[in-house]
Design an enzyme around this catalytic site. Sequence first.
Site, PDB file in Angstrom:
ATOM      1  N   SER A  43       0.806  -1.220   0.000  1.00 52.63           N
ATOM      2  CA  SER A  43       0.000   0.000   0.000  1.00 52.63           C
ATOM      3  C   SER A  43       0.839   1.269   0.000  1.00 52.63           C
ATOM      4  O   SER A  43       0.317   2.343  -0.265  1.00 52.63           O
ATOM      5  CB  SER A  43      -0.932   0.012   1.209  1.00 52.63           C
ATOM      6  OG  SER A  43      -0.174   0.059   2.401  1.00 52.63           O
ATOM      7  N   LYS A  91       1.017   4.437   6.967  1.00 51.67           N
ATOM      8  CA  LYS A  91       0.469   5.249   5.889  1.00 51.67           C
ATOM      9  C   LYS A  91       1.074   6.652   5.955  1.00 51.67           C
ATOM     10  O   LYS A  91       1.765   7.003   6.898  1.00 51.67           O
ATOM     11  CB  LYS A  91      -1.068   5.378   6.016  1.00 51.67           C
ATOM     12  CG  LYS A  91      -1.817   4.079   5.992  1.00 51.67           C
ATOM     13  CD  LYS A  91      -1.978   3.564   4.577  1.00 51.67           C
ATOM     14  CE  LYS A  91      -2.694   2.232   4.553  1.00 51.67           C
ATOM     15  NZ  LYS A  91      -1.823   1.074   4.555  1.00 51.67           N
TER      16      LYS A  91
END
Lengths: 175, 166
Positions: A43, A91
Site C-alpha cells: 500500500s 500510511k
Amino acid sequence: MAQSQGWVKRYFKAFCKGFFVAVPVAVTFLDRVACVARVEGASMQPSLNPGGSQSSDVVLLNHWKVRNFEVQRGDIVSLVSPKNPEQKIIKRVIALEGDIVRTMGHKNRYVKVPRGHIWVEGDHHGHSFDSNSFGPVSLGLLHAHATHILWPPERWQKLESVLPPERLPVQSKEA
Amino acid sequence: MLRGVLGKTFRLVGYTIQYGCIAHCAFEYVGGVVMCSGPSMEPTIQNSDVVFAENLSRHFYGIQRGDIVIAKSPSDPKSNICKRVIGLEGDKILTNSPSDFFKSRSYVPTGHVWLEGDNLQNSTDSRYYGPIPYGLIRGRIFFKIWPLSDFGFLRDSPNGHRFSDD
C-alpha cells in the site's frame, strides 16, 4: 563447599538485579523512544516495499517524535488499525484537523477532517486500505513516525515528509 | 570532592531512569490508580473518586459489554474519558440522543466499541461522537478505592435498558 554455594548465591543475585533493570528499561525504550518494524504489503509503494513480497523493508519507528501527537502533512506514520486493533498500519499523513480533503473512493467527495483526527493514505492508491475506506482516524491511534529505512542496506535512506501535489488539501486550516 | 558529587549524581539519575521504566511497565501492562472527574458516570463513579484500572484486559482483548473503561478521547488524544461499554463490534445499539423522539438503531462497526456514561442526561459519549475504535481504550476500571464509604467492586449499569435485546 561453602565457597561454591556463596558463588551461586552471588551469581543469582546479580542476575536478578540485572534482569529487573534491563527488562523494564528495554521495554520502556521500545515503547516510548524507538523500535524497528518490518513493512508488509504494497500500500505504500513505491516509497516502501517497491520489490513487493521479495524483499520487505525494515523501518525505524520513532515514538519520541509523536509523544505530543504532533505530525506534519506528508509524514509517514504507523497507527493502530481502526478496523482491527491487533494490527498496525503504516500510511502517509495527507491532512490534519480542519483541512478539507478531496477523497478518492470515499462515499463523500469532500471530507472535513474533524478535531483531533487526521487523514491518512497509502502512496499506492487503489491498493491501500486507508482513510478513503475508513474515514479520518483519531490521533489517539497514532503509534510512531517512520523516519528511516534500515534494511536492505541498498535502500538505507531517510524518509522524506513530502506530500504529492495532487493530494494537497483543498483547504487548509492555516489558509 | 567533585568526583564524589558526580558519582552520586550519576547514581541518582540511574535510579530515576530505572524506577521510571519500572513505573512505565507497570502502568502500561498491569494497571494503575486513576482519579476520575466529571459527572458523566454518576452514580457509579462520582466526581473526584479514585479508582483502580487494569490494563491486562485491553492487551488480551477481553473487554466485555458492561465494563467501565478508560479511553483516549477521540477529539483530544491528550485527555482521557471514562465510560461504560454498551456495545462491542457487530452489536445492535440504540443510537438516539435523549432529545430525539424516534428510536434509531444501528450496528457497531468492526474494530469499534459504543460507550455511554451511566448518567445519561449529563454525558458526552458515543451518542454524540459515534463509536470509537477499540485501539483508543487504555484500561478497564474495576475497583473503587476512594471514598472509603464506596470502597469495593463497581456496580452494574443502572441503565440496563440501553443494552440491546437479542
